[in-house]
Design a protein around this motif. Structure first.
Motif, PDB file in Angstrom:
ATOM      1  N   SER A 135      18.304 -38.604  84.859  1.00  0.00           N
ATOM      2  CA  SER A 135      19.345 -37.579  84.756  1.00  0.00           C
ATOM      3  C   SER A 135      19.119 -36.458  85.758  1.00  0.00           C
ATOM      4  CB  SER A 135      19.429 -37.021  83.337  1.00  0.00           C
ATOM      5  OG  SER A 135      18.295 -36.273  83.022  1.00  0.00           O
ATOM      6  N   MET A 136      17.885 -36.245  86.208  1.00  0.00           N
ATOM      7  CA  MET A 136      17.656 -35.278  87.282  1.00  0.00           C
ATOM      8  C   MET A 136      17.978 -35.882  88.641  1.00  0.00           C
ATOM      9  SD  MET A 136      14.438 -32.747  86.549  1.00  0.00           S
ATOM     10  CE  MET A 136      13.270 -33.877  87.188  1.00  0.00           C
ATOM     11  N   ALA A 137      17.627 -37.139  88.821  1.00  0.00           N
ATOM     12  CA  ALA A 137      17.845 -37.784  90.122  1.00  0.00           C
ATOM     13  C   ALA A 137      19.303 -38.179  90.325  1.00  0.00           C
ATOM     14  CB  ALA A 137      16.948 -39.012  90.246  1.00  0.00           C
ATOM     15  N   LEU A 138      19.934 -38.724  89.295  1.00  0.00           N
ATOM     16  CA  LEU A 138      21.315 -39.205  89.387  1.00  0.00           C
ATOM     17  C   LEU A 138      22.121 -38.711  88.196  1.00  0.00           C
ATOM     18  CD1 LEU A 138      20.464 -42.903  90.293  1.00  0.00           C
ATOM     19  CD2 LEU A 138      21.162 -41.117  91.875  1.00  0.00           C
ATOM     20  N   PRO A 139      22.451 -37.427  88.155  1.00  0.00           N
ATOM     21  CA  PRO A 139      23.145 -36.897  86.979  1.00  0.00           C
ATOM     22  C   PRO A 139      24.556 -37.458  86.788  1.00  0.00           C
ATOM     23  CG  PRO A 139      23.035 -35.263  88.707  1.00  0.00           C
ATOM     24  CD  PRO A 139      22.199 -36.413  89.156  1.00  0.00           C
ATOM     25  N   LEU A 188      15.993 -27.559  88.408  1.00  0.00           N
ATOM     26  CA  LEU A 188      14.761 -28.301  88.123  1.00  0.00           C
ATOM     27  C   LEU A 188      14.317 -29.167  89.299  1.00  0.00           C
ATOM     28  CD1 LEU A 188      15.498 -29.356  84.454  1.00  0.00           C
ATOM     29  CD2 LEU A 188      13.974 -27.558  85.243  1.00  0.00           C
ATOM     30  N   ARG A 189      15.241 -29.614  90.106  1.00  0.00           N
ATOM     31  CA  ARG A 189      14.882 -30.410  91.285  1.00  0.00           C
ATOM     32  C   ARG A 189      14.027 -29.617  92.266  1.00  0.00           C
ATOM     33  NH1 ARG A 189      20.196 -33.542  93.499  1.00  0.00           N
ATOM     34  NH2 ARG A 189      20.239 -35.230  91.987  1.00  0.00           N
ATOM     35  N   ASN A 190      14.211 -28.290  92.290  1.00  0.00           N
ATOM     36  CA  ASN A 190      13.473 -27.458  93.230  1.00  0.00           C
ATOM     37  C   ASN A 190      12.080 -27.101  92.745  1.00  0.00           C
ATOM     38  OD1 ASN A 190      15.566 -27.339  95.132  1.00  0.00           O
ATOM     39  ND2 ASN A 190      16.589 -25.768  93.929  1.00  0.00           N
ATOM     40  N   TYR A 191      11.761 -27.387  91.506  1.00  0.00           N
ATOM     41  CA  TYR A 191      10.432 -27.106  90.974  1.00  0.00           C
ATOM     42  C   TYR A 191       9.438 -28.146  91.482  1.00  0.00           C
ATOM     43  CZ  TYR A 191      12.547 -23.971  87.489  1.00  0.00           C
ATOM     44  OH  TYR A 191      13.208 -22.966  86.859  1.00  0.00           O
ATOM     45  N   SER A 192       8.175 -27.769  91.506  1.00  0.00           N
ATOM     46  CA  SER A 192       7.143 -28.751  91.837  1.00  0.00           C
ATOM     47  C   SER A 192       7.013 -29.731  90.676  1.00  0.00           C
ATOM     48  CB  SER A 192       5.810 -28.049  92.091  1.00  0.00           C
ATOM     49  OG  SER A 192       5.298 -27.544  90.873  1.00  0.00           O
ATOM     50  N   VAL A 193       6.319 -30.817  90.901  1.00  0.00           N
ATOM     51  CA  VAL A 193       6.177 -31.839  89.873  1.00  0.00           C
ATOM     52  C   VAL A 193       5.426 -31.275  88.665  1.00  0.00           C
ATOM     53  CG1 VAL A 193       5.220 -34.118  89.368  1.00  0.00           C
ATOM     54  CG2 VAL A 193       6.257 -33.681  91.570  1.00  0.00           C
ATOM     55  N   TRP A 194       4.473 -30.395  88.896  1.00  0.00           N
ATOM     56  CA  TRP A 194       3.707 -29.823  87.784  1.00  0.00           C
ATOM     57  C   TRP A 194       4.547 -28.831  86.992  1.00  0.00           C
ATOM     58  CZ3 TRP A 194      -0.082 -32.689  86.505  1.00  0.00           C
ATOM     59  CH2 TRP A 194      -0.714 -33.453  87.474  1.00  0.00           C
ATOM     60  N   GLN A 220       7.787 -29.171  86.738  1.00  0.00           N
ATOM     61  CA  GLN A 220       8.673 -30.073  86.013  1.00  0.00           C
ATOM     62  C   GLN A 220       7.972 -30.657  84.788  1.00  0.00           C
ATOM     63  OE1 GLN A 220      10.057 -33.079  88.699  1.00  0.00           O
ATOM     64  NE2 GLN A 220      11.297 -31.650  89.904  1.00  0.00           N
ATOM     65  N   ALA A 221       6.661 -30.885  84.887  1.00  0.00           N
ATOM     66  CA  ALA A 221       5.904 -31.405  83.744  1.00  0.00           C
ATOM     67  C   ALA A 221       5.935 -30.411  82.589  1.00  0.00           C
ATOM     68  CB  ALA A 221       4.465 -31.712  84.150  1.00  0.00           C
ATOM     69  N   ILE A 222       5.889 -29.131  82.891  1.00  0.00           N
ATOM     70  CA  ILE A 222       5.980 -28.117  81.836  1.00  0.00           C
ATOM     71  C   ILE A 222       7.368 -28.156  81.198  1.00  0.00           C
ATOM     72  CG2 ILE A 222       5.974 -25.626  81.408  1.00  0.00           C
ATOM     73  CD1 ILE A 222       3.792 -25.472  83.605  1.00  0.00           C
ATOM     74  N   VAL A 223       8.399 -28.313  82.008  1.00  0.00           N
ATOM     75  CA  VAL A 223       9.757 -28.418  81.470  1.00  0.00           C
ATOM     76  C   VAL A 223       9.894 -29.673  80.615  1.00  0.00           C
ATOM     77  CG1 VAL A 223      12.192 -28.697  82.103  1.00  0.00           C
ATOM     78  CG2 VAL A 223      10.763 -27.059  83.336  1.00  0.00           C
ATOM     79  N   ILE A 224       9.298 -30.775  81.067  1.00  0.00           N
ATOM     80  CA  ILE A 224       9.320 -32.012  80.275  1.00  0.00           C
ATOM     81  C   ILE A 224       8.604 -31.787  78.946  1.00  0.00           C
ATOM     82  CG2 ILE A 224       8.475 -34.402  80.183  1.00  0.00           C
ATOM     83  CD1 ILE A 224      10.959 -33.977  81.936  1.00  0.00           C
ATOM     84  N   GLY A 225       7.515 -31.040  78.969  1.00  0.00           N
ATOM     85  CA  GLY A 225       6.824 -30.718  77.728  1.00  0.00           C
ATOM     86  C   GLY A 225       7.694 -29.910  76.783  1.00  0.00           C
ATOM     87  N   LEU A 226       8.438 -28.954  77.326  1.00  0.00           N
ATOM     88  CA  LEU A 226       9.350 -28.169  76.494  1.00  0.00           C
ATOM     89  C   LEU A 226      10.473 -29.035  75.928  1.00  0.00           C
ATOM     90  CD1 LEU A 226       9.583 -24.915  78.645  1.00  0.00           C
ATOM     91  CD2 LEU A 226       8.427 -25.196  76.437  1.00  0.00           C
ATOM     92  N   LEU A 227      11.011 -29.916  76.758  1.00  0.00           N
ATOM     93  CA  LEU A 227      12.056 -30.829  76.277  1.00  0.00           C
ATOM     94  C   LEU A 227      11.508 -31.801  75.231  1.00  0.00           C
ATOM     95  CD1 LEU A 227      14.045 -31.710  79.503  1.00  0.00           C
ATOM     96  CD2 LEU A 227      14.855 -30.445  77.533  1.00  0.00           C
ATOM     97  N   SER A 228      10.289 -32.265  75.443  1.00  0.00           N
ATOM     98  CA  SER A 228       9.675 -33.171  74.481  1.00  0.00           C
ATOM     99  C   SER A 228       9.420 -32.467  73.158  1.00  0.00           C
ATOM    100  CB  SER A 228       8.367 -33.720  75.058  1.00  0.00           C
ATOM    101  OG  SER A 228       7.761 -34.599  74.158  1.00  0.00           O
ATOM    102  N   SER A 229       8.996 -31.213  73.217  1.00  0.00           N
ATOM    103  CA  SER A 229       8.800 -30.477  71.961  1.00  0.00           C
ATOM    104  C   SER A 229      10.129 -30.235  71.263  1.00  0.00           C
ATOM    105  CB  SER A 229       8.042 -29.173  72.205  1.00  0.00           C
ATOM    106  OG  SER A 229       8.757 -28.339  73.073  1.00  0.00           O
TER     107      SER A 229
END
Length: 159
Positions: free
Chosen positions: A44-48, A92-98, A100-109
């Motif tokens: 969804s980030m790569a091909l929304p 989110l595309r402009n964030y570094s991978v790390w 983005q990992a924090i954002v993924i953690g927030l989404l996962s929570s």
């Protein structure tokens, strides 16, 4: 050409579904990452325009069926999580991978808390901090899954 593009996305989602239900020992199962959420988040980030809330809803129905929960619990949680991600994908595309990992953690929570909340409304379960261990493992796996899916997307020229 179009079939190849769709089949790669569908294949990665099917692999994520299999990884979501593969039997693990009880001690390890507690830390199982949210494979489906991670793969949906990448696409969804790569091909929304191709992978959006509708795909998240249908994938959530598949998770509900495979896991054996009440129909709609994972669909609702995945749809809300992917909606939030899709609404902010350009940032989110402009964030570094790390980052983005924090954002993924927030989404996962958020995903786990929504799933718990709906299950709590339907049944009589109580919150335990053990429900949030997959948040940590999803965050730690994000850079490698991101790299693997990006390599796959570039190899098959999916745009």
């Amino acid at each position: 050409m179009i079939r190849k593009r769709h089949s790669v996305i569908v294949t990665t989602l099917l692999i994520a579904l299999v990884l979501q239900i593969v039997p693990l020992p009880i001690q390890v199962d507690l830390y199982r990452p949210d494979w489906v959420l991670i793969v949906l988040a990448y696409w969804s980030m790569a091909l929304p325009h191709r992978v959006n809330v509708g795909v998240a809803f249908l994938t959530g129905v598949a998770v509900d069926i495979l896991v054996g929960t009440t129909l709609g619990i994972h669909s609702l949680s995945l749809s809300i999580s992917i909606y939030i991600l899709a609404a902010n994908y350009q940032r989110l595309r402009n964030y570094s991978v790390w980052q983005q990992a924090i954002v993924i953690g927030l989404l996962s929570s958020l995903y786990h808390l929504l799933t718990f909340w709906v299950q709590h409304l339907l049944t009589d379960i109580y919150f335990q901090l053990d429900y949030l261990w997959p948040v940590l493992t999803s965050m730690l796996l994000w850079p490698w899954v991101f790299w693997l899916l990006r390599k796959t997307r570039r190899q098959f020229s999916i745009s």
